[in-house]
Scaffold this motif. Sequence first.
Motif, mmCIF file in Angstrom:
data_model
loop_
_atom_site.group_PDB
_atom_site.id
_atom_site.type_symbol
_atom_site.label_atom_id
_atom_site.label_comp_id
_atom_site.label_asym_id
_atom_site.label_seq_id
_atom_site.Cartn_x
_atom_site.Cartn_y
_atom_site.Cartn_z
ATOM 1 N N SER A 7 -7.771 -3.950 -12.089
ATOM 2 C CA SER A 7 -6.917 -2.769 -11.950
ATOM 3 C C SER A 7 -7.185 -2.046 -10.651
ATOM 4 O O SER A 7 -6.263 -1.636 -9.946
ATOM 5 C CB SER A 7 -7.165 -1.831 -13.153
ATOM 6 N N THR A 8 -8.465 -1.883 -10.322
ATOM 7 C CA THR A 8 -8.828 -1.205 -9.063
ATOM 8 C C THR A 8 -8.336 -1.993 -7.862
ATOM 9 O O THR A 8 -7.818 -1.445 -6.889
ATOM 10 C CB THR A 8 -10.360 -1.028 -8.979
ATOM 11 N N GLY A 9 -8.490 -3.313 -7.943
ATOM 12 C CA GLY A 9 -8.035 -4.172 -6.840
ATOM 13 C C GLY A 9 -6.542 -4.080 -6.649
ATOM 14 O O GLY A 9 -6.035 -4.063 -5.510
ATOM 15 N N ALA A 10 -5.794 -4.033 -7.756
ATOM 16 C CA ALA A 10 -4.340 -3.937 -7.670
ATOM 17 C C ALA A 10 -3.913 -2.612 -7.050
ATOM 18 O O ALA A 10 -2.995 -2.556 -6.226
ATOM 19 C CB ALA A 10 -3.739 -4.083 -9.075
ATOM 20 N N VAL A 11 -4.607 -1.536 -7.453
ATOM 21 C CA VAL A 11 -4.305 -0.211 -6.903
ATOM 22 C C VAL A 11 -4.553 -0.185 -5.408
ATOM 23 O O VAL A 11 -3.752 0.336 -4.623
ATOM 24 C CB VAL A 11 -5.149 0.874 -7.608
ATOM 25 N N ASN A 12 -5.683 -0.763 -5.007
ATOM 26 C CA ASN A 12 -6.019 -0.787 -3.583
ATOM 27 C C ASN A 12 -5.003 -1.586 -2.779
ATOM 28 O O ASN A 12 -4.649 -1.231 -1.651
ATOM 29 C CB ASN A 12 -7.420 -1.370 -3.377
ATOM 30 N N ALA A 13 -4.558 -2.682 -3.393
ATOM 31 C CA ALA A 13 -3.569 -3.529 -2.713
ATOM 32 C C ALA A 13 -2.254 -2.787 -2.533
ATOM 33 O O ALA A 13 -1.635 -2.827 -1.455
ATOM 34 C CB ALA A 13 -3.346 -4.810 -3.527
ATOM 35 N N VAL A 14 -1.828 -2.090 -3.585
ATOM 36 C CA VAL A 14 -0.599 -1.298 -3.509
ATOM 37 C C VAL A 14 -0.744 -0.181 -2.495
ATOM 38 O O VAL A 14 0.159 0.097 -1.689
ATOM 39 C CB VAL A 14 -0.248 -0.716 -4.897
ATOM 40 N N LYS A 15 -1.938 0.456 -2.513
ATOM 41 C CA LYS A 15 -2.205 1.549 -1.572
ATOM 42 C C LYS A 15 -2.127 1.049 -0.129
ATOM 43 O O LYS A 15 -1.565 1.704 0.759
ATOM 44 C CB LYS A 15 -3.578 2.133 -1.855
ATOM 45 N N GLU A 16 -2.695 -0.131 0.099
ATOM 46 C CA GLU A 16 -2.694 -0.700 1.448
ATOM 47 C C GLU A 16 -1.278 -1.007 1.917
ATOM 48 O O GLU A 16 -0.923 -0.755 3.068
ATOM 49 C CB GLU A 16 -3.545 -1.968 1.456
ATOM 50 N N VAL A 17 -0.469 -1.523 0.978
ATOM 51 C CA VAL A 17 0.923 -1.839 1.305
ATOM 52 C C VAL A 17 1.669 -0.566 1.693
ATOM 53 O O VAL A 17 2.392 -0.519 2.700
ATOM 54 C CB VAL A 17 1.622 -2.539 0.113
ATOM 55 N N TRP A 18 1.478 0.484 0.906
ATOM 56 C CA TRP A 18 2.166 1.747 1.185
ATOM 57 C C TRP A 18 1.675 2.410 2.481
ATOM 58 O O TRP A 18 2.454 2.986 3.226
ATOM 59 C CB TRP A 18 1.989 2.710 0.001
ATOM 60 N N GLU A 19 0.380 2.290 2.740
ATOM 61 C CA GLU A 19 -0.154 2.834 3.987
ATOM 62 C C GLU A 19 0.443 2.136 5.198
ATOM 63 O O GLU A 19 0.756 2.764 6.216
ATOM 64 C CB GLU A 19 -1.681 2.701 4.001
ATOM 65 N N LYS A 20 0.615 0.818 5.089
ATOM 66 C CA LYS A 20 1.232 0.062 6.176
ATOM 67 C C LYS A 20 2.690 0.465 6.360
ATOM 68 O O LYS A 20 3.178 0.602 7.485
ATOM 69 C CB LYS A 20 1.137 -1.436 5.891
ATOM 70 N N ARG A 21 3.379 0.647 5.202
ATOM 71 C CA ARG A 21 4.789 1.056 5.264
ATOM 72 C C ARG A 21 4.932 2.436 5.894
ATOM 73 O O ARG A 21 5.819 2.671 6.720
ATOM 74 C CB ARG A 21 5.390 1.050 3.854
ATOM 75 N N ILE A 22 4.039 3.353 5.507
ATOM 76 C CA ILE A 22 4.084 4.717 6.052
ATOM 77 C C ILE A 22 3.776 4.704 7.549
ATOM 78 O O ILE A 22 4.421 5.396 8.345
ATOM 79 C CB ILE A 22 3.088 5.626 5.292
ATOM 80 N N LYS A 23 2.772 3.910 7.928
ATOM 81 C CA LYS A 23 2.408 3.794 9.336
ATOM 82 C C LYS A 23 3.573 3.250 10.142
ATOM 83 O O LYS A 23 3.894 3.758 11.233
ATOM 84 C CB LYS A 23 1.187 2.896 9.486
#
Length: 287
Positions: A7-23
Amino acid sequence: MSENVVSTGAVNAVKEVWEKRIKKLNEDLKQEKEFQQKLVRIWEERVSLTKLREKVTKEDGRVILKIEKEEWKTLPSSLLRLSQLQEWQLHRTGLLKIPEFIGRFQNLIVLDLSRNTISEIPRGIGLLTRLQELILSYNRIKTVPMELSYCASLEKLELAVNRDLSDLPQELSNLLKLTHLDLSMNLFTTIPPAVLNMPALEWLDMGSNRLEQLPDTIERMQNLHTLWLQRNEITCLPETISSMKNLSTLVLSNNKLQDIPECMEEMTNLRKINVHFYGTYKNTVFW
């Protein structure tokens, strides 16, 4: 335990995707903003160029940019498209500085920027080898660059009423064609050596400065025919002034003179002396 890790890994992966999108979104927005700003600058430059073209006239075969009492605190780089200009006349425009690209106007013969708020002369002025007249009176200039001495064609230089100007670079004595120099209403305490050594100088105004005496070497100005020294603190004249054989007009009113040297009677070309003797009143004397 393993479920929490997944679950933590999935959250981090989603977070990373969104951070890249925001950037990526921020970068796109920044680029779009820069592009819009560039378009605005291009538009403003075109508008300015159109306005400047409307100010271009032709008189006696000379292409002149003439602006009077219209605000132009800076001059746009689009002005470079008018490189054929031979004369600038910009008066009471609020101009703050002479553009650094001034040296690219190789056809300039007259540069008249009097009655503005210019505080310095760019070194690029020395590239104007065809310039014959430089008029910068009623500005805020404090120093003159030595590069001005490269203006080999200069015949007329006016720096009157800059208030804080008190010296000139020695190199200006290399202005071999300069015949007219106006330094009135500044802070000069003596005639600069550069002026004394200008070989072609015929007309000099140093009125309303802080001169207390004239140098003995004033006789070097052998071509001078008109000398304005009114409203200074001069107490006496050097006898060497009698060697200025071409001097025909000498204005000395409002100084602290008690007398003038008798040897000045030998100055056969001197037709007019305007002088108020300190403590008495004698005005115009003709020899």
